[in-house]
Design an enzyme around this catalytic site. Sequence first.
Site, PDB file in Angstrom:
ATOM      1  N   ASP A   1      -0.407  -2.502   9.832  1.00 23.95           N
ATOM      2  CA  ASP A   1       1.026  -2.262  10.055  1.00 23.95           C
ATOM      3  C   ASP A   1       1.774  -3.538  10.465  1.00 23.95           C
ATOM      4  O   ASP A   1       2.994  -3.567  10.418  1.00 23.95           O
ATOM      5  CB  ASP A   1       1.203  -1.221  11.165  1.00 23.95           C
ATOM      6  CG  ASP A   1       0.496   0.062  10.834  1.00 23.95           C
ATOM      7  OD1 ASP A   1       1.158   0.996  10.390  1.00 23.95           O
ATOM      8  OD2 ASP A   1      -0.741   0.120  10.994  1.00 23.95           O
TER       9      ASP A   1
ATOM     10  N   ARG B   1      -3.984   7.009  -0.714  1.00 24.11           N
ATOM     11  CA  ARG B   1      -4.109   7.721   0.553  1.00 24.11           C
ATOM     12  C   ARG B   1      -4.643   9.149   0.435  1.00 24.11           C
ATOM     13  O   ARG B   1      -4.001  10.121   0.863  1.00 24.11           O
ATOM     14  CB  ARG B   1      -2.782   7.732   1.310  1.00 24.11           C
ATOM     15  CG  ARG B   1      -2.273   6.357   1.603  1.00 24.11           C
ATOM     16  CD  ARG B   1      -1.090   6.390   2.518  1.00 24.11           C
ATOM     17  NE  ARG B   1      -1.483   6.445   3.917  1.00 24.11           N
ATOM     18  CZ  ARG B   1      -0.625   6.626   4.907  1.00 24.11           C
ATOM     19  NH1 ARG B   1       0.638   6.811   4.672  1.00 24.11           N
ATOM     20  NH2 ARG B   1      -1.054   6.632   6.161  1.00 24.11           N
TER      21      ARG B   1
ATOM     22  N   ARG C   1      12.057   6.757   9.929  1.00 18.63           N
ATOM     23  CA  ARG C   1      10.798   7.512  10.046  1.00 18.63           C
ATOM     24  C   ARG C   1      10.030   7.077  11.286  1.00 18.63           C
ATOM     25  O   ARG C   1       9.315   7.881  11.878  1.00 18.63           O
ATOM     26  CB  ARG C   1       9.896   7.278   8.826  1.00 18.63           C
ATOM     27  CG  ARG C   1      10.453   7.807   7.527  1.00 18.63           C
ATOM     28  CD  ARG C   1       9.424   7.695   6.445  1.00 18.63           C
ATOM     29  NE  ARG C   1       8.328   8.629   6.733  1.00 18.63           N
ATOM     30  CZ  ARG C   1       7.560   9.176   5.838  1.00 18.63           C
ATOM     31  NH1 ARG C   1       7.747   8.906   4.564  1.00 18.63           N
ATOM     32  NH2 ARG C   1       6.598   9.989   6.177  1.00 18.63           N
TER      33      ARG C   1
ATOM     34  N   LYS D   1       4.629   6.625  17.678  1.00 23.72           N
ATOM     35  CA  LYS D   1       4.782   7.611  16.595  1.00 23.72           C
ATOM     36  C   LYS D   1       3.439   8.257  16.274  1.00 23.72           C
ATOM     37  O   LYS D   1       3.344   9.471  16.136  1.00 23.72           O
ATOM     38  CB  LYS D   1       5.323   6.905  15.342  1.00 23.72           C
ATOM     39  CG  LYS D   1       5.181   7.707  14.060  1.00 23.72           C
ATOM     40  CD  LYS D   1       5.787   7.016  12.877  1.00 23.72           C
ATOM     41  CE  LYS D   1       4.888   6.071  12.131  1.00 23.72           C
ATOM     42  NZ  LYS D   1       3.849   6.664  11.295  1.00 23.72           N
ATOM     43  N   ASN D   2       2.397   7.403  16.154  1.00 21.41           N
ATOM     44  CA  ASN D   2       1.125   7.920  15.657  1.00 21.41           C
ATOM     45  C   ASN D   2       0.317   8.693  16.704  1.00 21.41           C
ATOM     46  O   ASN D   2      -0.784   9.139  16.420  1.00 21.41           O
ATOM     47  CB  ASN D   2       0.319   6.792  15.014  1.00 21.41           C
ATOM     48  CG  ASN D   2       0.962   6.375  13.689  1.00 21.41           C
ATOM     49  OD1 ASN D   2       1.759   7.130  13.124  1.00 21.41           O
ATOM     50  ND2 ASN D   2       0.639   5.181  13.213  1.00 21.41           N
TER      51      ASN D   2
ATOM     52  N   CYS E   1       4.289   7.674   3.603  1.00 23.85           N
ATOM     53  CA  CYS E   1       4.747   6.376   3.088  1.00 23.85           C
ATOM     54  C   CYS E   1       3.967   6.016   1.824  1.00 23.85           C
ATOM     55  O   CYS E   1       2.772   6.294   1.727  1.00 23.85           O
ATOM     56  CB  CYS E   1       4.516   5.285   4.135  1.00 23.85           C
ATOM     57  SG  CYS E   1       5.869   5.081   5.268  1.00 23.85           S
TER      58      CYS E   1
HETATM   59  N1  EPU Z   1      -8.683   6.877   3.171  1.00 31.67           N
HETATM   60  C1  EPU Z   1      -9.269   7.545   2.112  1.00 31.67           C
HETATM   61  N2  EPU Z   1      -9.673   8.833   2.311  1.00 31.67           N
HETATM   62  C2  EPU Z   1      -9.517   9.486   3.504  1.00 31.67           C
HETATM   63  C3  EPU Z   1      -8.926   8.778   4.577  1.00 31.67           C
HETATM   64  C4  EPU Z   1      -8.515   7.474   4.382  1.00 31.67           C
HETATM   65  O1  EPU Z   1      -9.409   6.998   1.031  1.00 31.67           O
HETATM   66  O2  EPU Z   1      -9.892  10.658   3.610  1.00 31.67           O
HETATM   67  C5  EPU Z   1      -8.247   5.483   2.968  1.00 31.67           C
HETATM   68  C6  EPU Z   1      -6.752   5.315   3.116  1.00 31.67           C
HETATM   69  O3  EPU Z   1      -6.078   5.572   1.908  1.00 31.67           O
HETATM   70  C7  EPU Z   1      -6.656   3.867   3.564  1.00 31.67           C
HETATM   71  C8  EPU Z   1      -7.898   3.677   4.426  1.00 31.67           C
HETATM   72  O4  EPU Z   1      -8.804   4.692   4.008  1.00 31.67           O
HETATM   73  O5  EPU Z   1      -6.704   3.016   2.464  1.00 31.67           O
HETATM   74  C9  EPU Z   1      -7.678   3.796   5.909  1.00 31.67           C
HETATM   75  O6  EPU Z   1      -7.012   5.028   6.187  1.00 31.67           O
HETATM   76  P1  EPU Z   1      -6.878   5.670   7.618  1.00 31.67           P
HETATM   77  O7  EPU Z   1      -7.296   7.087   7.471  1.00 31.67           O
HETATM   78  O8  EPU Z   1      -7.528   4.833   8.652  1.00 31.67           O
HETATM   79  O9  EPU Z   1      -5.295   5.547   7.804  1.00 31.67           O
HETATM   80  P2  EPU Z   1      -4.334   6.743   8.068  1.00 31.67           P
HETATM   81  O10 EPU Z   1      -4.968   7.609   9.054  1.00 31.67           O
HETATM   82  O11 EPU Z   1      -3.840   7.283   6.797  1.00 31.67           O
HETATM   83  C10 EPU Z   1      -3.153   5.725  10.150  1.00 31.67           C
HETATM   84  C11 EPU Z   1      -1.728   5.525  10.556  1.00 31.67           C
HETATM   85  C12 EPU Z   1      -1.152   4.378   9.737  1.00 31.67           C
HETATM   86  C13 EPU Z   1      -1.955   3.133  10.041  1.00 31.67           C
HETATM   87  C14 EPU Z   1      -3.453   3.375   9.728  1.00 31.67           C
HETATM   88  C15 EPU Z   1      -4.336   2.232  10.164  1.00 31.67           C
HETATM   89  C16 EPU Z   1      -0.971   7.711  11.219  1.00 31.67           C
HETATM   90  C17 EPU Z   1      -0.100   8.858  10.906  1.00 31.67           C
HETATM   91  N3  EPU Z   1      -0.981   6.735  10.316  1.00 31.67           N
HETATM   92  O12 EPU Z   1      -3.115   6.015   8.762  1.00 31.67           O
HETATM   93  O13 EPU Z   1       0.177   4.179  10.171  1.00 31.67           O
HETATM   94  O14 EPU Z   1      -1.494   2.077   9.246  1.00 31.67           O
HETATM   95  O15 EPU Z   1      -3.908   4.560  10.414  1.00 31.67           O
HETATM   96  O16 EPU Z   1      -4.374   2.154  11.552  1.00 31.67           O
HETATM   97  O17 EPU Z   1      -1.594   7.687  12.262  1.00 31.67           O
HETATM   98  C18 EPU Z   1       2.494   3.879   9.907  1.00 31.67           C
HETATM   99  O18 EPU Z   1       2.610   4.113  11.108  1.00 31.67           O
HETATM  100  O19 EPU Z   1       3.467   3.510   9.194  1.00 31.67           O
HETATM  101  C19 EPU Z   1       1.196   4.034   9.263  1.00 31.67           C
HETATM  102  C20 EPU Z   1       1.057   4.014   7.952  1.00 31.67           C
END
Ligand code: EPU
Length: 438
Positions: free
Chosen positions: A303, A116, A417, A17-18, A111
Site C-alpha cells: 500500500d 484478487r 473509500r 480501515k482494514n 479496488c
Molecule cells: N490472493 C489469492 N487468493 C486468495 C487470497 C489472496 O490469490 O485467496 C492473492 C491476492 O490477490 C494478492 C496476494 O494474494 O495478490 C495477497 O493478498 P492478501 O490476501 O494478503 O491481501 P488482501 O487481504 O486482499 C489486504 C488489505 C489490502 C492490503 C493487503 C496487503 C484489506 C481489506 N485489504 O488485502 O489493503 O494491501 O492486505 O497487506 O484488509 C487497501 O487498504 O487499499 C488494500 C488493498
Amino acid sequence: MDGGIPLNGEITVAGAKNVALKACVAAILTDELVVIHNVPQIRDVEWMLEVVKSLGITITRNENTIKLKSSGNLLSRVPMEYGARLRTSAMVIGPLLARTGEAKIPNPGGCRIGARPIDRHIEGLKQMGAVIEYNPEDGYFYARAKKLEGVVIDFAKNTHTGTETMILAAVLAKGTTVLKNAAAEVEVDDLIKLLNGMGAKIRRVNDREIVIDGVKKLHGTEFRIMPDRNEEVTWAIAAAVSSGEVIVRDSRLEYLGAFIKPFVQAGGRVEKIDETTTKYSRERRDIQSVDIITAPYPGFMTDWQAPWAVLMTQANGVSTIHETVFESRFSYVGELKKMGAMIDFYDPVVTNPESYYNFNWTDRVDDYHQGIRISGPIALHNAVVTIDDLRAGATLILAALTATGESYIHGAEQVDRGYEKIEVRLRRLGARIRRVYE
Ligand code: EPU
C-alpha cells in the site's frame, strides 16, 4: 488543486480501515451489543455497514463510533450490489456459517489491483468442513456447514484477509484451529484483540502461527480501533515532498519500521515528540533514490509503494519499485507520467516466480510488469488525471501537491473509500484543494 505549497501543521491519523471493516463482520458473531470507537468515516466502511445491515444487524452511528447489534434473526445472503463493491463483504462467510449454517456470497469486488481471488479463504473453510460451490451463472458462492470443525491450515502463501476469514470462522468452531504461515500484519492482531474481548480464545504462538480454541458463544464488547498505518505513511510523504513540517498525532512508529528506514535514507526526517506524536519533514534539500521491494508484514507494504513513487520522482538518480504482493498495482504510473514523471516498467529477474510472488502466478496477465524505474528529480507539472484505485488516488493528490499549477483529479470517490475527508484535512495543513461536485 494548486501545487507547490509546503504542508505545515498537525493532523490526526484516522482509525485503520482494514480493522474497521472486519470489526463490522465480528459483530455478526454475537447477538449482544458491539461498540466500536475510532471508526474512520470512509466509503468502504459505509458500504460494509450496508452489507451487515442487509444480514440483520442494527447499526447506530455517532461520528467515529458505531454500535452494532444483531436482531438474532440473521439472513444468509449478501446482496450482489453490496458484494460487488467490496472485497471484505465475502468475509461474512465464516460468521454466517457458524451462526446460520449457510452463506450465499457474491464473488467479491474491491479496488482494481489484480485478479484478487479468494481461493485461499474457500479452501480453508472447506478444510473446516464447509461445502462450498461456486455458480458461475449468478456469480455466487453457496456455502453450508452443520458445524465448522477445528483443523490445521498451512497457508501456501501469505494472505491477510484469508487469515482473518479463518479466524472469524474458527472462533465458534468445534475444537482447535491452528493457522500456520498466518499473516503477521498488525491489523490481524487488532482484530484478534477485539474478538478476545468478545470472549474468543485466540493466541499468536509465534510470528506466523495462530491458535484458535473454539468457544460456544461470544458476547458484546467495546473496542477502540488502532490508527491506520497507511494514512501515517501518506502524511509523512506529504510533508517531505512538499518540503513542509507535519506533526502527526496518534502515530505508531513501532508499526512503521519498514517505511521509516528507507524514508530517512531518502532524506526524510522523523522526530518522535512523544509515544504517539511524530513530526515528519525533509532532512535536506536533495532527496536520494532508494530501491524498494514490497512484502507482507514486517516488510515494506504494498500500500505504500504508490505514494513512495511520488517521493522518488523528486529523488536524484534512478530508483526502482518491485511489487511482489499484487500482480497489478501500477495503475497510477500513466497518470504520473501526464504530470511529467519519468517512469518506465521493467521485469525484475526472479528465479522462482511461482513461489516468490505473493499472488498466484497463474493469475498474471502477459503485459503486467512487476517493476518500475523512476528517474529524478523531475519538477512535476499540473495535469488532468483520473484515479483508478484507493492508494493510487492518494498518490495523485500527493503528486498534485508537488506540481506547479492547478491540477484536476477525477474519481475522488476512490480516495473516499479509505481516507476520511481528505481535502478538508489537507486544507488544514495549507493545501489549496477543493472538491468540485459534478
Ligand atoms: N490472493 C489469492 N487468493 C486468495 C487470497 C489472496 O490469490 O485467496 C492473492 C491476492 O490477490 C494478492 C496476494 O494474494 O495478490 C495477497 O493478498 P492478501 O490476501 O494478503 O491481501 P488482501 O487481504 O486482499 C489486504 C488489505 C489490502 C492490503 C493487503 C496487503 C484489506 C481489506 N485489504 O488485502 O489493503 O494491501 O492486505 O497487506 O484488509 C487497501 O487498504 O487499499 C488494500 C488493498
